[in-house]
Write an enzyme that holds these catalytic residues in place. Sequence first.
Site, PDB file in Angstrom:
ATOM      1  N   LYS A  33      21.718  -7.992  51.549  1.00  0.00           N
ATOM      2  CA  LYS A  33      22.206  -7.108  53.059  1.00  0.00           C
ATOM      3  C   LYS A  33      21.247  -7.669  53.765  1.00  0.00           C
ATOM      4  CE  LYS A  33      21.166  -2.701  55.088  1.00  0.00           C
ATOM      5  NZ  LYS A  33      21.363  -0.681  54.119  1.00  0.00           N
ATOM      6  N   SER A  72      24.387   2.159  56.196  1.00  0.00           N
ATOM      7  CA  SER A  72      24.113   1.162  56.382  1.00  0.00           C
ATOM      8  C   SER A  72      24.239   0.375  55.912  1.00  0.00           C
ATOM      9  CB  SER A  72      22.578   1.375  57.334  1.00  0.00           C
ATOM     10  OG  SER A  72      22.096   1.406  56.219  1.00  0.00           O
ATOM     11  N   SER A 113      22.629   5.531  52.191  1.00  0.00           N
ATOM     12  CA  SER A 113      23.127   3.755  53.041  1.00  0.00           C
ATOM     13  C   SER A 113      23.789   2.935  51.666  1.00  0.00           C
ATOM     14  CB  SER A 113      21.992   3.300  53.125  1.00  0.00           C
ATOM     15  OG  SER A 113      22.062   3.067  54.835  1.00  0.00           O
TER      16      SER A 113
END
Lengths: 485, 479
Positions: A77, A152, A176
């Site tokens: 990420k 997310s 997330s």
Amino acid sequence: MTESLGTASEMREALASGRTSSVELVEGSLERAQASASNAFVGLRAEAARAEAAGADARRANGDVRSALDGIPVALKDNIAVAGEPCGCASRILEGYASPYDSTAAARLRAAGAIVVGRTNMDEFAMGSSTENSAAGPARNPWDPERAPGGSSGGSAASVAAGIVPVAFGSDTGGSIRQPASLCGVTGVKPTYGRVSRYGLVAFASSLDQIGPFARTSADAAAALEVIAGHDPRDSTSLPDPVPPYADALDGDASGLVIGLPREYFVEEGVDPEVLACVREAVTELEKAGASTREISLPHTAHAIATYYLVANAEASSNLSRFDGVRFGLRADGRGLSELYRKTRSEGFGPEVKRRILLGTYVLSAGYYDAYYRKAQQVRTLIRRDFEQAFAQCDLIATPTAPEAAFRIGERSDDPLRMYLSDVYTVSASLAGICGLSTPCGLPGGLPVGLQLLAPALGEPVLFRAADAYERRTDWHARRPGEGS
Amino acid sequence: MSFEPVIGLEVHVHLKTASKLFCRCPVRYGTDPNHQVCPVCLALPGALPVLNRRAVELAVRMGLAVGGSVNPRSVFARKNYFYPDLPKGYQISQFEEPLVSGGAVPVALDGAEPREIRLTRIHMEEDAGKSVHGEWERADESHMDLNRAGVPLIEIVSEPEIRSSAEASAFLRSLRAILRYAGVSDADMEKGQMRCDVNLSLRREGSDTLGTRTETKNLNSFRSVEGAIAAEMARQAEVLDEGGEVVQATMLFDAERGTTHVMRIKENSDDYRYFPDPDLIPLDLDPEWIHEVRAALPELPESRRARFESELGLSAGDARTLTESRTLADFFEAASAAHGSARTVANWLVRDVASILKEREGSIEDSALEADAFAALLGLVDEARVTARSAREILEVLVEQGGDPEALVRERGLEAVSDAGVLESAADAVLAENPEMIERWRGGDKKVLNFLMGQVMRQTAGKADPAAVREILARKMES
């Protein structure tokens, strides 16, 4: 285009038998990433990845294999620092910034021989549940490009679901990792708070953030977590306990496990009935694998969302103060200091981030602190106690991961409160600091939904054992987008 | 109208650690800007603080040294505000739960009863960096030096019990002595290792009602603290005399003009949005460990001063002077033990050694003088083998380069002259040159003896044993 070889375990075997090479695997990942319409990646590190893959192959030829991920392509990420690479958190405010240092997670992956092929898309600063709040544009769900992959860590989830990489890493603050895993039909793990070092993870809410893996099977996720977990003297909140070999204990047997079903999570309100039906069916499968169930209660569940958004936004408002245009990233022209700050932060942050900074600043302000932040901390203690009491009666808790399958891109953008409710099943575990996992448990209407399993702090072994037993009895985790349901 | 000041001090002190409070960057002074920095103290995205245990030990030591209570649990909190020298946008400090509560610092002013100023608290925090303005091609540019960002500090907060600028200064000196004795800090104000904020209000003499206070920030010398207090007292008194009201404000002191002026008005109390730092766990201290730190504390200036007076018979003034620095006090005790007479050693230290050091702008720490050699030299004086005047000459050599006093006396031919023949003939010669002095002596003016002795000493280049000369001169004039 090279066909995906599937899971990390399959890749490992292919590498061991010489049927493929790390260079070939990495090349395949890079090709698929470039060809993919998922917008899962915000940046690829093609040259570095190729060189590292060649290094991994050379090592392997000398009999030096460092870990279960050695030579295997993975994605990180965009909020996990890799030395020399941008670390943009999908935000304009970090334009031009490259991290001069490795996060502990990246350093451990490097030492384990894993090849980071790129940085994945996300909601800006991990604030969101759809990966729409991104400076790089929304990521798309491989099951339906009109739909969001969740967030997310939507880019990481999508990169695994689309078969670009077998393993990706994201961060989970209130869901997330688990929620996008559910929406993309992959396995995602939120480790116990403190199990994985946060050093080099750009902070959203420090008391909640954890890095964790996405994979196509629980066995792969277990192997991936094993690489990055463990004590780190650079993170004061890191746990000292040794990391057990998660992947070794998976034998498909769930016998003796007591699964708690919280009555507050199985009410029909606010949840797609098909999701509940899939989860109930999954629990039945676990019973067939030897587990037993009992109803439990988590009485403070109703306060979890409010508590979460108070705590997380308060911490975020402070954590994001360092993005001020003085030392790195975007700097807007400004006459004088306050104009520099105002313009940099106005231009650099997106609307959701601004909303949370404002909310967080408010709840910490003199006169409001006791009513909001302190109260939220007290409720947090009650929620933690709920779980302690529940785990006195069961080994695991099973719930839906998200109240519904993937929603359409744009559908929720104007309704932040509705968006916040995507986290209704996941935030409690974050507040309590315990571990959780989401694994695919159905495809109603052709879109994946997830089963969330929760275990007490450091209960990852039991999570993996149950999820693996479930996956051996079902094939939801093996379904791929485009294959039909 | 007559006013009395009510003064409280907040003193920031750098702890004497090798590295910063939350990272491993070295603490060094005078290096190039931004050369003692890392991801943590630059607040790069993702970096996390890890507490320096040595800093905790030093802060605990200070808490114990001032008799404060060390809290078994304290909590680091974020103090949020934006400023370019504050990389994270918050300072890690302590707020609701400080490391130390209470404590007191003794102050002694000449001509006043010694008293104690109580402390509210001592807490730990990190220093900010430094803004440097207008030193580049463009005068309107500002640059940041973050070498100091993250240097460990303690903030020592006094109760508002100080009543004059002299007392504030005495408080700071006493505090500095304790900091240095306990090895907590070098507390060198010139290097910014000790800085002071002054909270001050005035009230009518005899009144118990407190006035509105102002805070004068960042005073970095004893003189500026005294100057700022005097200036702020005068300013507030003028406002009150004119029937006005003091406005709560943060002040700056202009040392050149000797005046204070308003930096900003505090309309409400500043809102720093303090909350416990989630990156750090609460600081839990083992009572056993606190006990060990206490046991390892050296004797502190106050008890040492008292002991020098009561056990060694020193004057109050000498005792205070000799205990101002731990090195000096240690030196004094070692020399006293070697010599035998504490008072003799104290006299020589306070007068002769002090003046030699002052001439050289040195201190006992960086001089070559050793306690044993010093004691040996004073022994030679006691035995009349060297005169006080010659001893002073040797002392200068010892301070400069060290050495063996006896050998130095020999090398320089400074042995005291006590040979009766030599002294008799010198006395004869002086008396022959000054017959009028003999008349005055015989007329009862006994002071002429001093003059005559001086003449004999000059003839013998200061080496004559003064007692012997006195006796010979007196005998010759009487006869």
